[in-house]
Design an enzyme around this catalytic site. Structure first.
Site, mmCIF file in Angstrom:
data_model
loop_
_atom_site.group_PDB
_atom_site.id
_atom_site.type_symbol
_atom_site.label_atom_id
_atom_site.label_comp_id
_atom_site.label_asym_id
_atom_site.label_seq_id
_atom_site.Cartn_x
_atom_site.Cartn_y
_atom_site.Cartn_z
ATOM 1 N N LYS A 12 0.881 -1.184 0.000
ATOM 2 C CA LYS A 12 0.000 0.000 0.000
ATOM 3 C C LYS A 12 0.906 1.218 0.000
ATOM 4 C CE LYS A 12 -3.367 1.915 3.313
ATOM 5 N NZ LYS A 12 -2.771 3.220 3.364
HETATM 6 P P1 FBP Z 1 -6.545 7.298 4.333
HETATM 7 O O1 FBP Z 1 -7.221 6.818 3.079
HETATM 8 O O2 FBP Z 1 -7.486 8.047 5.210
HETATM 9 O O3 FBP Z 1 -5.280 8.039 4.028
HETATM 10 O O4 FBP Z 1 -6.174 5.982 5.166
HETATM 11 C C1 FBP Z 1 -5.121 5.153 4.797
HETATM 12 C C2 FBP Z 1 -4.092 5.118 5.917
HETATM 13 O O5 FBP Z 1 -2.942 4.385 5.555
HETATM 14 C C3 FBP Z 1 -4.625 4.579 7.224
HETATM 15 O O6 FBP Z 1 -4.551 3.199 7.320
HETATM 16 C C4 FBP Z 1 -3.754 5.290 8.205
HETATM 17 O O7 FBP Z 1 -4.368 5.474 9.429
HETATM 18 C C5 FBP Z 1 -3.512 6.602 7.567
HETATM 19 O O8 FBP Z 1 -3.670 6.428 6.187
HETATM 20 C C6 FBP Z 1 -2.132 7.106 7.827
HETATM 21 O O9 FBP Z 1 -2.050 8.382 7.277
HETATM 22 P P2 FBP Z 1 -0.774 9.257 7.350
HETATM 23 O O10 FBP Z 1 -0.353 9.457 5.952
HETATM 24 O O11 FBP Z 1 -1.196 10.527 7.985
HETATM 25 O O12 FBP Z 1 0.221 8.505 8.168
#
Ligand code: FBP
Length: 272
Positions: A184
Site C-alpha cells: 500500500k
Molecule cells: P486514508 O485513506 O485516510 O489516508 O487511510 C489510509 C491510511 O494508511 C490509514 O490506514 C492510516 O491510518 C492513515 O492512512 C495514515 O495516514 P498518514 O499518511 O497521515 O500517516
C-alpha cells in the site's frame, strides 16, 4: 532439489481480493491520527457505523486495530473480511518513525482475521528492527495461510520527501523483496510514476492510499489514473468515512475498481 511448496497462497484466491482487485476500507485512524479525523462526520467515531459501511459489496476488506476487531468484528463476521492491522502508533509519539506491534498473527487469526497488515517505515532509524518484526509476522502469516499487506511508507531521517516517485517505487520494491502480497503506497504524483511503482512491485499487488479527503471528482480521477497505471485497487479511509454518504462514494469506487468505468460514469453513481 526441486521446490514444491512456498506456503504462499495467491492473493487472488483469498477473500481480500475480488477479480484480482482490492478495495480496503482503512479504519485505524483513531489510533494513528486521533479523534480529529472523526470531526467532519461525528458518527464515524462509532466503529459500528464504519462496520456497517464495510458491508458494502465493493469493500473487500476492513483494516482495523485489535481493540476494534475484538469488540465489533464478531457481530459482522459473516459480512466483513477482516484485515488485522497489527502495528500502529499514535500521533502523540514524537520520536523517530516507528510503529508498535499491538497484536500477534496468532491472536489476529484467533479473532478471525482473513489477512494481516503491517506498516514499514523504511528510511527511519528503526527500519532494521521493523523489517525484522515484519519477517516474523510474514512467516507466521504463511503458517496461517493469511495474506500480508504492507503499508509501505518511507519516512524518517533517511527520507527527505516521502512523495517523491523514486522513493515510492523503492517502497513498492521493498514490499516485493520482503515478501508482502500487497503493497500500500502513497500516490506518486503522475500516471508514469505510478506505472514505475507497479512495475517495481512485480507480483506484489500495489494499492493506492486514499489520503486526506478531496472532492469527488479530484479523488475519483486520481483513483482512475492509478488503476490505469496498473494498481490493483486502493485502501481508503478518510475519503469514505469523512463523507456524509459513504455508500455513494463506494458505489463510484466499485465502478472504477471492478468495472473499469470512466470517472464521469462513477461520478453519476456517486450523485444518485
Ligand atoms: P486514508 O485513506 O485516510 O489516508 O487511510 C489510509 C491510511 O494508511 C490509514 O490506514 C492510516 O491510518 C492513515 O492512512 C495514515 O495516514 P498518514 O499518511 O497521515 O500517516
Amino acid at each position: 532439489m526441486v521446490a514444491t511448496d512456498t506456503r504462499m497462497r495467491p492473493i487472488d484466491d483469498t477473500p481480500l481480493a475480488r477479480d484480482g482487485k482490492l478495495l480496503v476500507l482503512a479504519y485505524d485512524h483513531g489510533l494513528e491520527h486521533g479523534p480529529v479525523d472523526f470531526e467532519a462526520v461525528p458518527e464515524s467515531a462509532d466503529p459500528e457505523h464504519v462496520f456497517d459501511v464495510a458491508t458494502h459489496p465493493a469493500v473487500t476488506g476492513l483494516a482495523v486495530q485489535k481493540g476494534i476487531a475484538e469488540a465489533y468484528y464478531p457481530s459482522y463476521a459473516d459480512e466483513v473480511t477482516l484485515l488485522a492491522k497489527l502495528n500502529g502508533t499514535s500521533n502523540l509519539w514524537m520520536g523517530e518513525y516507528d510503529s508498535a506491534l499491538n497484536w500477534s498473527v496468532d491472536y489476529a487469526a484467533e479473532v478471525g482475521a482473513d489477512a494481516v497488515g503491517f506498516t514499514l517505515y523504511s528510511g527511519s532509524n528503526h527500519e532494521v528492527e521493523m523489517a525484522e518484526e515484519f519477517r516474523a509476522v510474514h512467516e507466521r502469516a504463511r503458517d496461517h495461510d493469511l495474506p500480508v499487506v504492507m503499508w509501505s511508507y518511507p519516512r524518517g531521517q533517511g527520507v527527505k520527501n516521502d512523495t517523491k516517485p523514486g522513493v515510492i517505487a523503492y517502497a513498492a520494491r521493498q514490499a516485493l523483496e520482503l515478501g508482502a502480497d500487497v503493497s500500500k503506497v502513497k500516490y506518486p504524483g503522475s500516471a508514469a510514476a505510478m506505472e514505475r511503482v507497479t512495475e517495481m512491485a512485480g507480483r506484489t499487488k500495489v494499492i493506492m492510499s486514499g489520503g486526506s479527503k478531496r472532492d469527488d471528482r479530484a479523488f475519483l480521477e486520481r483513483v482512475r489514473t492509478a488503476m490505469d497505471a496498473g494498481a490493483a485497487g486502493l485502501a481508503v479511509g478518510r475519503n469514505v468515512f469523512q463523507r456524509d454518504q459513504p455508500r455513494r462514494i463506494l458505489d463510484a469506487l466499485e465502478l472504477l475498481v471492478f468495472e473499469d468505468a470512466t470517472v464521469d460514469r462513477a461520478l453519476d453513481a456517486a450523485k444518485r
